[in-house]
Structure formats: C-alpha cells, structure tokens
Design a protein around this motif. Sequence first.
Motif, PDB file in Angstrom:
ATOM      1  N   ARG B  68      39.971  63.440  40.649  1.00 25.68           N
ATOM      2  CA  ARG B  68      38.988  62.866  39.713  1.00 25.68           C
ATOM      3  C   ARG B  68      39.516  61.589  39.098  1.00 25.68           C
ATOM      4  NH1 ARG B  68      38.614  68.740  37.444  1.00 25.68           N
ATOM      5  NH2 ARG B  68      40.777  68.289  37.883  1.00 25.68           N
ATOM      6  N   LEU B  69      40.810  61.622  38.682  1.00 23.90           N
ATOM      7  CA  LEU B  69      41.399  60.400  38.110  1.00 23.90           C
ATOM      8  C   LEU B  69      41.426  59.292  39.155  1.00 23.90           C
ATOM      9  CD1 LEU B  69      44.343  61.797  35.960  1.00 23.90           C
ATOM     10  CD2 LEU B  69      42.145  60.900  35.201  1.00 23.90           C
ATOM     11  N   GLY B  70      41.841  59.670  40.378  1.00 19.75           N
ATOM     12  CA  GLY B  70      41.878  58.669  41.450  1.00 19.75           C
ATOM     13  C   GLY B  70      40.500  58.109  41.728  1.00 19.75           C
ATOM     14  N   GLY B  71      39.489  58.993  41.701  1.00 22.91           N
ATOM     15  CA  GLY B  71      38.126  58.550  41.978  1.00 22.91           C
ATOM     16  C   GLY B  71      37.636  57.577  40.917  1.00 22.91           C
ATOM     17  N   VAL B  76      36.556  51.929  39.072  1.00 19.27           N
ATOM     18  CA  VAL B  76      36.945  50.866  38.158  1.00 19.27           C
ATOM     19  C   VAL B  76      37.359  49.615  38.928  1.00 19.27           C
ATOM     20  CG1 VAL B  76      38.706  50.193  36.495  1.00 19.27           C
ATOM     21  CG2 VAL B  76      37.565  52.399  36.272  1.00 19.27           C
ATOM     22  N   LEU B  77      38.143  49.832  39.974  1.00 13.38           N
ATOM     23  CA  LEU B  77      38.605  48.667  40.743  1.00 13.38           C
ATOM     24  C   LEU B  77      37.442  48.000  41.471  1.00 13.38           C
ATOM     25  CD1 LEU B  77      42.038  49.079  42.523  1.00 13.38           C
ATOM     26  CD2 LEU B  77      41.419  47.706  40.551  1.00 13.38           C
ATOM     27  N   ILE B 107      39.856  41.690  33.712  1.00 14.82           N
ATOM     28  CA  ILE B 107      41.128  42.093  33.103  1.00 14.82           C
ATOM     29  C   ILE B 107      40.971  43.442  32.409  1.00 14.82           C
ATOM     30  CG2 ILE B 107      42.865  41.471  31.383  1.00 14.82           C
ATOM     31  CD1 ILE B 107      42.238  38.554  31.938  1.00 14.82           C
ATOM     32  N   LEU B 108      39.814  43.610  31.778  1.00  8.52           N
ATOM     33  CA  LEU B 108      39.560  44.877  31.093  1.00  8.52           C
ATOM     34  C   LEU B 108      39.584  46.036  32.093  1.00  8.52           C
ATOM     35  CD1 LEU B 108      38.636  46.282  28.406  1.00  8.52           C
ATOM     36  CD2 LEU B 108      36.320  46.120  29.340  1.00  8.52           C
ATOM     37  N   PHE B 109      38.855  45.882  33.201  1.00  9.97           N
ATOM     38  CA  PHE B 109      38.828  46.952  34.211  1.00  9.97           C
ATOM     39  C   PHE B 109      40.238  47.227  34.751  1.00  9.97           C
ATOM     40  CE2 PHE B 109      34.215  45.737  35.005  1.00  9.97           C
ATOM     41  CZ  PHE B 109      33.719  46.884  34.413  1.00  9.97           C
ATOM     42  N   ALA B 110      40.972  46.144  35.011  1.00  8.79           N
ATOM     43  CA  ALA B 110      42.338  46.320  35.505  1.00  8.79           C
ATOM     44  C   ALA B 110      43.161  47.099  34.490  1.00  8.79           C
ATOM     45  CB  ALA B 110      42.970  44.968  35.796  1.00  8.79           C
ATOM     46  N   GLY B 111      42.933  46.803  33.199  1.00 10.98           N
ATOM     47  CA  GLY B 111      43.646  47.511  32.139  1.00 10.98           C
ATOM     48  C   GLY B 111      43.311  48.990  32.154  1.00 10.98           C
ATOM     49  N   VAL B 112      42.008  49.311  32.334  1.00 12.60           N
ATOM     50  CA  VAL B 112      41.604  50.720  32.411  1.00 12.60           C
ATOM     51  C   VAL B 112      42.316  51.389  33.583  1.00 12.60           C
ATOM     52  CG1 VAL B 112      39.663  52.273  32.851  1.00 12.60           C
ATOM     53  CG2 VAL B 112      39.377  50.314  31.318  1.00 12.60           C
ATOM     54  N   ILE B 209      43.401  47.715  49.353  1.00 12.21           N
ATOM     55  CA  ILE B 209      44.570  48.567  49.577  1.00 12.21           C
ATOM     56  C   ILE B 209      44.422  49.881  48.818  1.00 12.21           C
ATOM     57  CG2 ILE B 209      47.040  48.783  49.098  1.00 12.21           C
ATOM     58  CD1 ILE B 209      47.245  45.821  49.908  1.00 12.21           C
ATOM     59  N   TRP B 210      43.881  49.799  47.618  1.00 17.88           N
ATOM     60  CA  TRP B 210      43.662  51.037  46.860  1.00 17.88           C
ATOM     61  C   TRP B 210      42.655  51.936  47.577  1.00 17.88           C
ATOM     62  CZ3 TRP B 210      45.877  54.019  43.569  1.00 17.88           C
ATOM     63  CH2 TRP B 210      45.150  55.083  43.052  1.00 17.88           C
TER      64      TRP B 210
END
Lengths: 556, 220, 311
Positions: B68-71, B76-77, B107-112, B209-210
């Motif tokens: 779930r976290l990975g999803g 987000v990415l 940047i916000l999404f990357a931060g999340v 890559i993710w």
Amino acid sequence: MSVATATPQATSGKTTYLNHDKSIRSWLLTLDHKRIGLLYLSTIVVVFLAAGILALLVRIELLAPGRTIVDAQTYNQFFSLHGILMVFLVIVPSVPAILGNFIMPLHIGAIDVAFPRLNLASYYIFMVGGVLVVIAMVVGQIDTGWTFYTPYSSRLGAPVIFMTLAVFIAGFSSILTGMNFIVTIHKMRAPGLTWNRLPLFVWSIYATSIVQVLATPVIGITMLLLLLEKTLGIGIFDPAMGGDPILFQHFFWFYSHPAVYIMILPAFGIISELMGVFSRQEVMGYKFVALSSVAIAFLGFLVWGHHMFVSGQSTVSSVVFSLITYLIGIPTGVKVINWVGTMYKGSVSLKTPMLYALSFLFLFTIGGLTGVMLGVLGVDVHLHDTYFVVAHFHYVMMGGTIVALIGGLYYWWPKITGKLYNETLGRIGCLLVFVGFNTTFFTQFVLGSQGMPRRYYDYAEKYADLHALSTYGSWILAVGLFVALYTFIQSLMRGAPAPANPWGGASLEWTHTTSPPSPHNFEEQPIVTHGPYDYHHFYAGDGQSVEAELASRSEA
Amino acid sequence: MSTAKAAHPKLQHHFVSMEQQFDASKFGMWLFLVTEILLFSGMFVAYTVYRVWHPEVFEALSTALDWRLGGVNTLVLLASSFTVALSIHHIQNDNQRAMVINILLTILFAGVFMFIKYLEYSGKFSHGVFPGEAYAPFGDHYGHYADVPYAPQFFSIYFVMTGIHGVHVLIGMGVFAWIAIKGSQGLFSSEYYTPVELTGLYWHLVDIIWIFLFPLLYLI
Amino acid sequence: MGDKGTFWLPESASTVSGDVDSLFYLVTWISVVIFVLVVAAMVYFMMRYRRHHAGQVGAPAHESKWFEMSTVVVSTILVLIVFTWGFRVYLKLNIAPPGAYEIQVTASQWKWDYTYPDGTVYAGDLHVPADKPVRLVMNSIDVLHSFFVPQFRVKQDVLPNRYSSVWFEATRADTFDVYCTEYCGNQHSGMLGQVIAHPQEEFEEWLASAGGGGLSPEEYGERLFGQNNCNTCHSIDGTRLVGPTMQGLFGSQRQLVSGESVEADENYLLSSIVAPAAQVVEGYPPAMPPSYGSLPQDQLDALVAYIKSVQ
C-alpha cells in the motif's frame, strides 16, 4: 552559410591558445579543449612514469627466482598498483582525453566541444579519482591485482574501499567525456563535413565514446556494490555472506572487456591518420574502417565471458562467448589489412610517427593473433592465467595503444606546441622501444605456453633464463621511452618553430589552423569540400612543389 | 544556419545558434539518461540473478514490504511527472508563474514520496532489518525472517536499489528548487528553458525506474 | 622424466594433452603464416613506395572489393574450423569418462588437501594411479584458487561456494607440477605441489601407508610441515621469512603484540596453528591464514611434536 567569428590578428600566428593568457589560474580553470587536453597529458604522463617504474621493479624482482629486491607482499602490491594505475588512470583515459580533446574539435571544425564546462569538470573528477588512488596507496596494502576478484578483495580493509571508490569516480570522468564527445561529433561539425568526410580518428573517438557511455555505468555499479559489500556487508559477491564470486566476475568483465575497446579503438583512429598522411594515400576501405570501429564497439559488449572459460561458468556460455570473440577478430584483422594496403601505390615517408605506426602494425598483429589463440576454447584452458595472457595484453595495450599514442603525439606535436622535434632522436627512441618491447614480452609468450602462471613472486628454475631475458628487455624499453620523453622536452626547449602543416596533411587541423592554433581554433568557420585523405584534391596542381602548395594554403 | 547575431545572452560562444545549443544539451541529457539506465540495470541484473537462484525466498519476502505504501508512492511520483510536464508546457507559452507553481508542486510530491520512504525505512530499522551484516530482525512481522537464508540479500538489494533511487529523487528536488528560484526571477522563457526541459527528462526517468522497482520488489 | 617438451610447450603427459597440442600448433602456424604475410607486405610496400621527393603524392589505387571480400571469407572459414576443433577439445577436457577415480580437493591459503575415497587426507602432493582417469572434485575454504597441471594441459578455478571439477589421465608414472593460477594472496606463488602418478599397485601400497602409519610423530610432522607448505613462511634454521622461525621456538618466551609475554608450550603451538590471529608475536604481520584449523587432530599432534623437535 558560414559565420565569421575570426579574431583578426591571428594570421601572423602570434596570439595562440598557449600565450593569450599565461596565468596559472587561466590554465587550471580553462574551458579550452586544447588546454584541457594538455592538463590530461601532463597528469597522465606523471602516472605513466610512476606505473612504469613499478613495472621495472616488478621485472627486476623477477630477474632471478626467489627474493631479488623485495618480499612477496611488496611484490604483490607492485604488480597490483602497476595494473590499476595503467588501466584505469593511463590507458583508459589516455588517447580520448589527451588527443581526443585536443584534436577531435579541430578535426570537425568546431570552436570547442559541446560542453566545455563539463569537460573541465571531467578532468577534475579524474583528478579526484587519482587522489583517491594515492590515499588508497598511503592507507595500506592493495594486493588484489587490478581485477579486484572477490572474495579475496572483500577480505582487505580500507585501501580497497578507497581504490574501488577511485575507480568508480574515475569512471564518471570517462562517462562525461564520452557523452561530451558524442554530442560534439553529432552537433558541432563544420558545414560540409558529412559523416563520410569525417577523419577516421573522429570515427574511432565516436565509437569509443559509445562504449564509454554504455559500459562505464556497469563498472560504476559494480564498484559501488563492492563498496557496500565492504562497508555494510550486503553479501552479493562474498560467499562467506551468501554471495557469489562468479557474479562479480561477470559484472567486472561486462565492463572491463568493452573497456579493452575503449583502450584500443582510439589507437585504431590514430593509426588510420598516420597511415594516410605518411603514405599520402586514401586510407584503404574508409567506410569499412569507420563502420567496423562502431561494430566492434557494440560486439565488444558480447564477449566478456571469454575471460572466464575456466572460472566455472557453464560450458554453453563458454562456447557462445568463444564464437562471438571470433566475430570481433575478423573485422579487426581486415582493418590491419586495410592499413597495410594504404601504403600500396602511396608515397611512404618514414618519419618517426610513421615508424611508430608500422611498429603498431607489427605488434598489434601479434597481439591480435594471440588473442584469437586465447579465444580457442581447448587452448585457452592451458594458457589461461599464464604469462601468455600477460604477453598478449601487453602486446595489445602497450604495443597497441601506448605505441599508437606516442606516434600520435609525435604527429600532432608540431600542432600542439608549435615546435619541431629532432627526427633522429625520435627514430632512435622508436627503434629502442620496438626492440625492448619485443624482448620483454615475446619471451613471455614462451614462458606462458610453458606453464608459468601469472602474478607469481617466485618461480621454478626452468623459467629463469627467459625471465632474465624479459627483464633485460624491459631496460631497453625503458631507455627507449626516456629517449622519447627527452625528444619532447628538447623540442619544447629548443625546437624550431613549426609550420602550419609540416606533414602535408589534408584534414582541418593542418589546413585551417596555425601551429599552435589560436584560442578559438579557426580564423573563420571552415567549409569542408573534400574527404580527409583527399591528397589528390589537396595537391591538385600536379608538379607544384608541396611547399608552395602549403604556403598558398596557409595564407588562405 | 541561422545568422541571428543579436544573440541571446545565454548563447555560448562555441555554438552557432540557440537551436544548436538546445539540441546539443538535449542530446547530451538523453545520453546521460542512458548511463543512468545502465547504472540501474546492473542492480536489476543482481536482482534477477538472486531471484532466479532463490525464487521462493524473494516471493516470501516481497510480502514483508507494504504494497500500500509502495502503491501510494507510485501514484505520488506519477503525479509529480505530470506537474513537471505541465511546467514545461507553461514555460513554452511564457507563463512563468504557472511554471513555478508546477515546479513547487513537483517538489511537494517528491517530498511526500521521500516522507513515505522514510516511514518504510524507519519501520524496518526499528525491527532490526538493516542492509548487510547488521541484519538481525526481531518483533512481529519481521522476526520470523531472521533465519530465512538469503533474506539478507533480499533486503540488501531492496535497500541498495530504493536507496540509490531515493538519492536520485533528492538530487531532483535540489535541482527543481534551483529552477523554482531562478524561474521566479524570470530567467526562463519560451526562448530559453533548457534546464527545465532537461530536469524534466531526468525526472521522468526517475519515475520510470520506480515503476519497475515497485512491482519487482513489492508485488511479485 | 620422459620427453622434455618443445620450444613452446612443456612435455605432454595426459590423454588429452596431445589433442590440445595439435590444436595449439595448428593455430600457431596459421598465425605465423598470416603474420609473415602481413609483415612481408608491409616491408615490401615500405621499400617499393618510399617517397623520393617532398611533393610526391600517392598514385590513385583501385580498391579491390574482391580482395576484401575474399579476406573476410577465408578468415571466416579458418575461424570456423578452429572454433569447431577447439569446441571438441574443450568438451573432451570437460567431460570425465564414467568410472573415473574420484578425489576430493580442498584448496586453502596456501595449500592443497586431497581426500581419497577411503577417507585418507593427504596434503601437498597429489598421488594418483597412472593410466587411469582421475576426477578431482574441488572446493575452496577461503578465496579463489585455480588448479593447473601444465603437463596435462588442464586447469580449473576452485571456488568457495560451489564444487568445480577437472579430470585427467596420466599416460605414465612420473612426477608433474601443480600450480595455483588464480591470485590468492601473499604466498600465491608458493602454493605449489606435485602430481605423483604411480603404477596401479604401487598407488594402492602408497594409499595404505599415506595416513602416516609406521612413522614416528616427529617424522610424520616433518612430512606434514612440508606438505602443508608451512616451510614457505617458517624456516627451521633461524632464517627470517614471513613468519617466525621454528628453530628453538619450543619453550622460549614469546613477546606478543598485545603486550603480554607467554611461554611457547604445546598449547601455545597448537593454538597458534588453529587460531593464528589470537596470539600474534611482536614484529611479525598477522599474515597466517586460519585454514590450518581444519587439519585432523592426529596431524595437528604430529605437527606440534615436530615443531618441538626443531632445536
């Protein structure tokens, strides 16, 4: 079409890239591809001398069985450092970083490479790698050989960490240089300079850059994993932690075999130039020579397993790798025939660079043929990890790349420094290098096929005579190299000023720039109308003396 | 070739035109991305080799990672890639404000993404799941992996791959921050937006890559 | 020794070495012919087309497509012949005949240990029956090694995490060299041994006595001292090598790097063999590998007895 970017006073040759700003700062922070080439040259010469001295010490130790000058531990460090320095800090960067930087933009009629700042950054990244090597040497003993095979290398402490980090970082320099050159060759060519009119040196640098960009990241990640293995113990390569040493060998050779082509392809380019200019003849089979470099660059990725025929990899993989190895051998062989054929009906001038080129043909043919012998499965089992392999790769790397590099330095020396060198001294140096090299390394073929394993500190009495002969040869070789070095230094101090085109070359660096070139290379944007070896076009007026032709050219 | 000699201030002396300079930079970036792919491919090969040798271990251990976290991180990415694409679109139309807003969103999404990664890592570290020799899991959910052979390799590969990927995200955040500052000062325009375009390319690669890492590590 | 070998190759003494040699000479002679042709053409062109005055330019030369094609075709054919032959020899080298006599080999820094089917462990030299295929199943307990017998033309890397194997059949009873050919550290070049091929009956007699039966502990220990290559690092005459000499060691006071001083009694000798890093003598590097801890107890006893006797 063309845009005039000329600096007006340059025709007299007074303002050059060497003297327009003489401060140390202007050298260390230069963005000029020519000066960066010279920064690499000076650094690499220093490393080459250090690694060469190590090689001499190794040979002296092997002069007689048993202890001669040092103990086993020191000897093992000597040959390891010799290998690491020579491979990663000398031969891999040498031709692309020195001559590629200096000559390639001139060859394609560009003012600079595409990313000058990146180019300077590559140099300093390379220097960081060099500094880390020095740190690794200071903090402790590196005796892994240049291949860092696990699990032996995972058992050593801090020095291996620094050394792998050094290789990792020096690799980045290689990647960035390769990227820079590919973009430059694609995007910065002078008007009229089609792909079919590119000098073969540029083709070879192009092929090399492809390999640098594609292969170096893999050694990067391999060294990074080795580093994490050392620091965190992630257990990918060390069987004591559940890892697999064969996997390391696959990773290592996946880079290091293509790296062999990083080392030899640029030398092919130099030889093509030398054979053309000193035979005043079109290089035979231009298209073949150009495209086969690119083909070899790609095929080079498929043969890494031929280093591992007795390592325990599967028989099927060995067979496949052996077959592909031959596929590379054929185009390489045809190239040699093309170079020799270039002299046919030519006008052959045996100046020092040409003597080096002919030495290259002699030595590289031996290196190549013995390479094919090593690719034969049944024979390799006997020869693997013996002096036969040592002799083979010295014939290719030293007799190939280094000999070509010295030849190229002599050839472009008048352009780089604006000075002529002493031809007699140059030829004597070449002769000594040739004789010394063959004495040193041909004996090692015999030693190897007789069963003498490599990386041995001590050896059986029966190998003693050949080892001694090899050591004597290394002294002749060293003298030859010092004569060459002396020739260059003498030329710097007292050399006569060089004309713009002392050899009668037909490519842009000779026909459109002064010796040495002005800071911006060209007085005006060159427009290319003929091929790089089109001496007939160049000497269109038959019967006209070459000097007059040259004079009229350089005034244009 | 264009003879636009009233050159843009960003035109470097060794290029003939802005077009040539932009083409060269973009081409260089593509080459750089190729080296990035090869860098990661080395790790994917290591992953594949160990997976082929010990499939049952890898299958069992993928459940140790929370899909779930990975999803969420994948979504987000993907969103951040979208905002990057928008920012390039806006700068091509000289809308500097919208570009900066979209960069800030990225940047916000990357931060999340990095925050969720932090949660995952700290959850593992607190149960003794470390890369390499320090691996000594305990407690519920992880304790029973203590004696599984080759489990340390799985977690090492997991940490190395996601760790290097995370470093790439952090570098991207830094470059985006620089672009946001310069963009708000009006450096970029439809004439010159090379850094935005190139960083965008880089960011898409990090995203791709993710997209490979997520199923390989979390799902199968 | 039988034949002394040739300029290129050492004597040939296994059932596969003849095949390897013919292949070697085939490739060598093809190479020599190609090399001579290339160099002859080079020298001829160099003389024939020498530049005589400065302005001379080469005459237009026609490129012969036919010539280029034929070089490619001829070299491809040659290469395929050589490849096929090489492949067949390689298979022969790799596939041991069924029913081969199997010996377990354990490599470690820096010695070879051989375990025979009857459980006898013998270090140093490999005794085998002549005229009988022998298959070695090899494993390493530390780093990579490689087992190489030049006279047999066989070589195989020895790995720590999996078994690898090699086979040979000695064609006569004689003594041959064993080299380690994968770099394995400080004493890599001292990791030598011999293959001693006996006639079948002699081999069986040897095997019966190989365990050290009939020897005094000191004599057995002396033999083990040589077989395990202890003598490459430890002298018995007071000479300083990598490690301390054995002469007069027993009963002396040892100054350790830890600052302690201990008497070299039997327990000290034993623990220094089994766990060499625990008590390192001052002035020497901690270079001794721990691999000797795996020696069987009776061999350790014999070694200690022998070291005591070196005065």
